[in-house]
Design a protein around this motif. Structure first.
Motif, PDB file in Angstrom:
ATOM      1  N   LEU A 204       0.790  -1.236   0.000  1.00 45.05           N
ATOM      2  CA  LEU A 204       0.000   0.000   0.000  1.00 45.05           C
ATOM      3  C   LEU A 204       0.824   1.289   0.000  1.00 45.05           C
ATOM      4  O   LEU A 204       0.491   2.242  -0.720  1.00 45.05           O
ATOM      5  N   ALA A 205       1.873   1.314   0.816  1.00 40.12           N
ATOM      6  CA  ALA A 205       2.484   2.610   1.128  1.00 40.12           C
ATOM      7  C   ALA A 205       3.391   3.152   0.014  1.00 40.12           C
ATOM      8  O   ALA A 205       4.169   2.408  -0.580  1.00 40.12           O
ATOM      9  N   GLY A 206       3.255   4.440  -0.236  1.00 42.66           N
ATOM     10  CA  GLY A 206       4.175   5.121  -1.149  1.00 42.66           C
ATOM     11  C   GLY A 206       5.396   5.616  -0.390  1.00 42.66           C
ATOM     12  O   GLY A 206       6.502   5.674  -0.933  1.00 42.66           O
ATOM     13  N   HIS A 207       5.188   5.982   0.881  1.00 48.03           N
ATOM     14  CA  HIS A 207       6.278   6.428   1.745  1.00 48.03           C
ATOM     15  C   HIS A 207       6.053   5.871   3.134  1.00 48.03           C
ATOM     16  O   HIS A 207       4.930   5.579   3.508  1.00 48.03           O
ATOM     17  N   MET A 208       7.140   5.765   3.894  1.00 47.34           N
ATOM     18  CA  MET A 208       6.968   5.326   5.269  1.00 47.34           C
ATOM     19  C   MET A 208       7.998   5.929   6.219  1.00 47.34           C
ATOM     20  O   MET A 208       9.055   6.438   5.788  1.00 47.34           O
ATOM     21  N   LEU A 209       7.625   5.868   7.483  1.00 48.06           N
ATOM     22  CA  LEU A 209       8.470   6.373   8.562  1.00 48.06           C
ATOM     23  C   LEU A 209       8.638   5.240   9.564  1.00 48.06           C
ATOM     24  O   LEU A 209       7.671   4.549   9.879  1.00 48.06           O
ATOM     25  N   VAL A 210       9.866   5.058  10.053  1.00 46.29           N
ATOM     26  CA  VAL A 210      10.099   4.012  11.057  1.00 46.29           C
ATOM     27  C   VAL A 210      10.446   4.679  12.385  1.00 46.29           C
ATOM     28  O   VAL A 210      11.367   5.517  12.446  1.00 46.29           O
ATOM     29  N   LEU A 211       9.704   4.326  13.424  1.00 40.49           N
ATOM     30  CA  LEU A 211       9.985   4.841  14.772  1.00 40.49           C
ATOM     31  C   LEU A 211      10.618   3.748  15.611  1.00 40.49           C
ATOM     32  O   LEU A 211      10.266   2.567  15.485  1.00 40.49           O
ATOM     33  N   HIS A 212      11.534   4.162  16.477  1.00 37.93           N
ATOM     34  CA  HIS A 212      12.155   3.233  17.417  1.00 37.93           C
ATOM     35  C   HIS A 212      12.413   4.006  18.704  1.00 37.93           C
ATOM     36  O   HIS A 212      13.058   5.055  18.666  1.00 37.93           O
ATOM     37  N   HIS A 213      11.866   3.523  19.822  1.00 38.38           N
ATOM     38  CA  HIS A 213      11.942   4.267  21.092  1.00 38.38           C
ATOM     39  C   HIS A 213      11.527   5.726  20.895  1.00 38.38           C
ATOM     40  O   HIS A 213      12.170   6.641  21.405  1.00 38.38           O
ATOM     41  N   GLY A 214      10.489   5.945  20.117  1.00 37.49           N
ATOM     42  CA  GLY A 214       9.941   7.293  19.932  1.00 37.49           C
ATOM     43  C   GLY A 214      10.615   8.124  18.867  1.00 37.49           C
ATOM     44  O   GLY A 214      10.073   9.138  18.420  1.00 37.49           O
TER      45      GLY A 214
END
Ligand code: ATP
Length: 241
Positions: A204-214
């Motif tokens: 689905l995603a065209g872009h993404m963001l990865v969070l780790h410990h905020g």
């Protein structure tokens, strides 16, 4: 495309704990954007700040050029941001249709118009035949679609989906992916999703963001992000793509 949602240096602390740590990203109008990361990474807290449930301690969130950080959930929803919850929460004793009518009444004062709109949304999500069922009688995949229908009935510009694939079997996940593609393409709704099911994210995603410990550890196109060593070490190593 132009920025629909802009999150700039947003942070949230719960007493000593930094749940979200200076996160910035932009969601363009018309796109599907995913936020991923391990449990406790701050994804739901970030959603709650966008939806007006929590006020950030720092930073600003702008939607269609208007600052929304610190506004109430009702005000944010009226501007065109709708959400689904990780734990689905329709009104169990109401019918499927009446659950959706409630959403439709946000921008409609006439009951007949709200009911017409609710039925259109139910038809789009393949729930029309179950409109007279009590919400409590639905299976999990149908309840997930009802949750989506309630949010869509409010005519959102931006839809926030919190783990909408959780608990679905692979075939049901594929069906939900198709539905979300249709919602994005045919209804023109921009989608921001939190998701652990990587197969769905990649589809689905065209872009993404990865969070780790905020904190944001990677941002960009999915095919690039999943090759990032930090992302593999902190998250994808534990998940199956
Ligand atoms: N209301 C709260 N009070 C105190 N701590 C909180 C609160 N809400 C969240 N937290 C903490 O903030 C951190 C981020 O939680 P959050 O629920 O945003 O993570 P998440 O990425 O959505 O996790 P999951 O994938 O399990 O849903 C966690 O350490 C959590 O325990």
């Amino acid at each position: 495309m132009s920025a629909l949602l802009s999150v700039v240096d947003v942070g949230k602390r719960f007493r000593g704990l930094i749940a979200v740590d200076r996160v910035s990203f932009t969601v363009e109008a018309g796109e599907i954007f995913a936020v991923i990361g391990p449990n406790g990474a701050g994804k739901t807290t970030l959603f709650n700040m966008i939806a007006g449930v929590l006020a950030p301690n720092e930073g600003t969130i702008t939607f269609r050029g208007e600052r929304i950080s610190g506004r109430t959930p009702d005000a944010v929803c009226r501007l065109g941001v709708a959400r689904t919850f990780q734990i689905v929460r329709p009104f169990p004793a109401l019918t499927v249709e009446d659950n959706v009518v409630i959403g439709a009444l946000l921008h409609r004062t006439e009951m007949a118009a709200a009911r017409r709109h609710a039925r259109d949304v139910l038809a789009t999500l393949d729930l029309f035949d179950k409109r007279d069922f009590r919400a409590s009688a639905l299976t999990l995949p149908d309840r997930k679609r009802l949750e989506l229908a309630r949010a869509l009935a409010t005519d959102p510009k931006l839809l926030l989906l919190d783990e909408v694939m959780a608990g679905l079997r692979p075939t049901e996940t594929d069906r939900m992916v198709e539905i979300l593609r249709g919602v994005n393409r045919d209804m023109g709704v921009t989608i921001l999703l939190i998701e652990h099911v990587m197969r769905a994210v990649m589809a689905l995603a065209g872009h993404m963001l990865v969070l780790h410990h905020g904190a944001p550890i990677a941002k960009g196109k999915p095919e690039d992000v999943v090759r990032d060593q930090k992302v593999i070490t902190s998250y994808l190593g534990q998940e199956s793509i």
